[in-house]
Structures are given as structure tokens and as C-alpha cells.
Design a protein around this motif. Structure first.
Motif, PDB file in Angstrom:
ATOM      1  N   PHE A 220       5.721   6.120  -7.201  1.00 45.00           N
ATOM      2  CA  PHE A 220       4.232   7.120  -6.723  1.00 45.00           C
ATOM      3  C   PHE A 220       4.879   8.197  -6.409  1.00 45.00           C
ATOM      4  O   PHE A 220       4.726   9.246  -5.068  1.00 45.00           O
ATOM      5  CB  PHE A 220       4.220   6.111  -5.879  1.00 45.00           C
TER       6      PHE A 220
ATOM      7  N   TYR B 153       0.827  -1.224  -0.123  1.00 46.25           N
ATOM      8  CA  TYR B 153      -0.010  -0.335  -0.041  1.00 46.25           C
ATOM      9  C   TYR B 153       0.404   1.055   0.144  1.00 46.25           C
ATOM     10  O   TYR B 153       1.663   1.159   0.775  1.00 46.25           O
ATOM     11  CB  TYR B 153      -0.978  -0.044   1.721  1.00 46.25           C
TER      12      TYR B 153
ATOM     13  N   VAL C 143      -4.055   7.835  -8.798  1.00 48.07           N
ATOM     14  CA  VAL C 143      -5.668   7.930  -6.957  1.00 48.07           C
ATOM     15  C   VAL C 143      -5.309   9.685  -7.000  1.00 48.07           C
ATOM     16  O   VAL C 143      -4.565  10.036  -7.389  1.00 48.07           O
ATOM     17  CB  VAL C 143      -4.431   7.047  -5.818  1.00 48.07           C
TER      18      VAL C 143
ATOM     19  N   SER D 174      -5.398  -0.555  -3.786  1.00 50.10           N
ATOM     20  CA  SER D 174      -5.378  -1.835  -4.818  1.00 50.10           C
ATOM     21  C   SER D 174      -6.417  -0.311  -6.638  1.00 50.10           C
ATOM     22  O   SER D 174      -6.430   0.263  -6.333  1.00 50.10           O
ATOM     23  CB  SER D 174      -6.603  -2.801  -4.894  1.00 50.10           C
TER      24      SER D 174
ATOM     25  N   LYS E 196      -3.741   7.909  -0.609  1.00 46.41           N
ATOM     26  CA  LYS E 196      -3.157   6.241  -0.651  1.00 46.41           C
ATOM     27  C   LYS E 196      -3.576   5.381  -1.504  1.00 46.41           C
ATOM     28  O   LYS E 196      -5.015   5.433  -2.562  1.00 46.41           O
ATOM     29  CB  LYS E 196      -4.173   5.555   0.957  1.00 46.41           C
ATOM     30  N   TYR E 197      -2.682   4.371  -2.224  1.00 48.50           N
ATOM     31  CA  TYR E 197      -2.940   3.482  -3.289  1.00 48.50           C
ATOM     32  C   TYR E 197      -3.286   2.530  -2.043  1.00 48.50           C
ATOM     33  O   TYR E 197      -2.028   1.808  -1.860  1.00 48.50           O
ATOM     34  CB  TYR E 197      -1.800   3.648  -4.549  1.00 48.50           C
TER      35      TYR E 197
ATOM     36  N   GLU F 206       0.517   8.717  -8.437  1.00 47.41           N
ATOM     37  CA  GLU F 206       0.320   7.565  -9.922  1.00 47.41           C
ATOM     38  C   GLU F 206       1.556   6.650  -9.273  1.00 47.41           C
ATOM     39  O   GLU F 206       2.396   6.476  -9.466  1.00 47.41           O
ATOM     40  CB  GLU F 206       0.051   8.188 -11.744  1.00 47.41           C
ATOM     41  N   PHE F 207       0.239   5.376  -9.027  1.00 48.79           N
ATOM     42  CA  PHE F 207       1.145   4.350  -8.961  1.00 48.79           C
ATOM     43  C   PHE F 207       1.971   3.620 -10.338  1.00 48.79           C
ATOM     44  O   PHE F 207       1.107   3.113 -11.164  1.00 48.79           O
ATOM     45  CB  PHE F 207      -0.084   3.089  -8.303  1.00 48.79           C
TER      46      PHE F 207
ATOM     47  N   THR G 138      -4.667   2.798 -10.516  1.00 48.41           N
ATOM     48  CA  THR G 138      -3.400   3.102 -10.392  1.00 48.41           C
ATOM     49  C   THR G 138      -3.178   5.143 -10.232  1.00 48.41           C
ATOM     50  O   THR G 138      -1.760   5.686  -9.936  1.00 48.41           O
ATOM     51  CB  THR G 138      -2.743   3.250 -11.362  1.00 48.41           C
TER      52      THR G 138
END
Lengths: 114, 116
Positions: B74, B32, B57, B52, B49-50, B66-67, B55
Motif C-alpha cells: 500500500f 483495511y 485511493v 474496499s 484509507k482503503y 495504491e492497494f 485499489t
């Protein structure tokens, strides 16, 4: 309430004195976590509780630090015989689970050891 | 164990300019990811927070991140900053599998200074 209440906001202690910090978690949150933020923004995990039981104390300095979470009382973090290197901001977080996505942080207690 | 690297310790920008605060992480398991903001002499506030899914957020105060799993990044972005965004920003990671590394690991922070 919906906030984690940490007291006091600031604490000044002479080297060798005791310091005691308090954290009231959000009602209904069964996990409490303590983190230490030292100079240069390094965060260190200290200890976590599940209700009144220690869940993980792998970050706690063994000799001078202790912590408790008792029923119907704020949690506490106590430092016996403070040292200059204990100067830091101590953050408490509470959560409904041990997962970090559920954390709510308090505003911290700034401890200055002189 | 996981680690977080915030590539810039300080980022000065002018008001209304876009900003990107960079964060890379290292972990052998799924994670996470979080961005927190700390205003001077205040506590930690969760920006976003990311966990799931998507990508990209979106968080509070117009921030987004962006994940990127392949680049283990991130990065935090805002298209137009305000003076009031001046603060320290922390990227953090925790293990998502519920193992022993459930705790937050923080980066060392990026001081964003917005100048008029």
C-alpha cells in the motif's frame, strides 16, 4: 465538537509520581481507544472503551496503569508511580464503531518522566 | 495477527520532486489500510484509507496510494512535494472482518524531508 480533545498537551513528572491524562471524545462517539507512541515511533494499543465499559484491555500494563470513561466526563488514563519508560506520547481516538476506519485521533499528550 | 513494514525510515527529496513511501503488510485475513501523517510535535492526521473497491485511493494534500493485494503493499505517492510535506508518515492496518484484530497496527514510520 468535531475534535477529540486531549489534555494536557505536555506533562512532566518525576519518577514515582502519578500522571493523569484526559480525553474528551467527539459527541456521539461511543468508542474510545488509547494508544502509546514510544521512542522509535512504536505504537502500542493500550485499552478501548464502549461507552463507560472496558471493551478491550489486552494492551494495558496491569500494575500501574488504569483508565476510566464515566458518563458526562472526559475519559482518563492514569499512571501510578511513573517510570522513565512511561515517557511517550499518549493518543486517544474516538469512533462510532470499534472499526479503525472510523477513528478520529486527538493531538496527544506528551508525558516526560524525569 | 497482522504486521506492517515501512521499508524506508527516512526519505529525503527536493521540492517539486515526486515521492513514494513504501508500505508492506502481512495478514491472514482481509484488511483495511491507512496512511497517517504526523507533523512535528502534532497529532495524527488521516491522509487516506482503503476499505474496499477501487485499489487507487486519493487522499488529502495531493497524496494517493495504491492497494496491491498480490504484493501485500500500500505505497503512498505524491507527484510533486512541497516543503510543508515534511513530516513523519505512518502506514497502518486493521482487520476488516471485525474479529479480535480490529485495532490499528502501525508501521514504524517514514520521515519525509523535503529540501529546497
Amino acid at each position: 465538537g468535531e475534535e477529540v480533545a486531549q489534555t494536557p498537551k505536555h506533562l512532566v513528572r518525576g519518577e514515582g509520581q502519578k500522571a493523569k491524562l484526559y480525553c474528551a471524545p467527539i459527541k456521539g462517539h461511543s468508542y474510545v481507544f488509547w494508544y502509546q507512541q514510544v521512542l522509535k515511533n512504536e505504537f502500542k494499543f493500550l485499552i478501548s472503551f464502549q461507552n463507560e465499559n472496558v471493551f478491550d484491555e489486552t494492551g494495558m500494563p496491569k500494575e500501574r496503569f488504569s483508565a476510566k470513561c464515566l458518563p458526562n466526563s472526559p475519559c482518563s488514563l492514569e499512571i501510578q508511580a511513573t517510570k522513565l519508560e512511561d515517557s511517550a506520547v499518549y493518543f486517544c481516538a474516538s469512533s462510532q464503531s470499534r472499526q479503525a476506519y472510523g477513528y478520529t485521533f486527538g493531538s496527544g499528550t506528551r508525558l516526560t518522566v524525569v | 495477527a497482522q504486521s506492517v513494514t515501512q521499508l524506508d525510515s527516512q526519505v529525503p527529496v527536493f521540492e517539486e520532486a515526486p515521492v513514494e513511501l513504501r508500505c508492506n503488510y502481512s495478514s491472514s485475513v482481509s484488511v483495511y489500510l491507512f496512511w497517517y501523517v504526523q507533523y512535528p510535535n502534532q497529532g495524527l492526521q488521516l491522509l487516506l484509507k482503503y476499505l474496499s473497491g477501487s485499489t487507487l485511493v486519493k487522499g488529502i494534500n495531493g497524496f494517493e496510494a495504491e492497494f496491491n493485494k498480490s504484493q501485500t503493499s500500500f505505497h503512498l505517492r505524491k507527484p510533486s512535494v512541497h516543503i510543508s510535506d515534511t513530516a513523519e508518515y505512518f502506514c497502518a492496518v486493521s482487520e476488516s472482518s471485525g474479529g479480535s484484530n480490529y485495532k490499528l497496527t502501525f508501521g514504524k514510520g517514514t520521515l519525509l524531508t523535503v529540501n529546497p
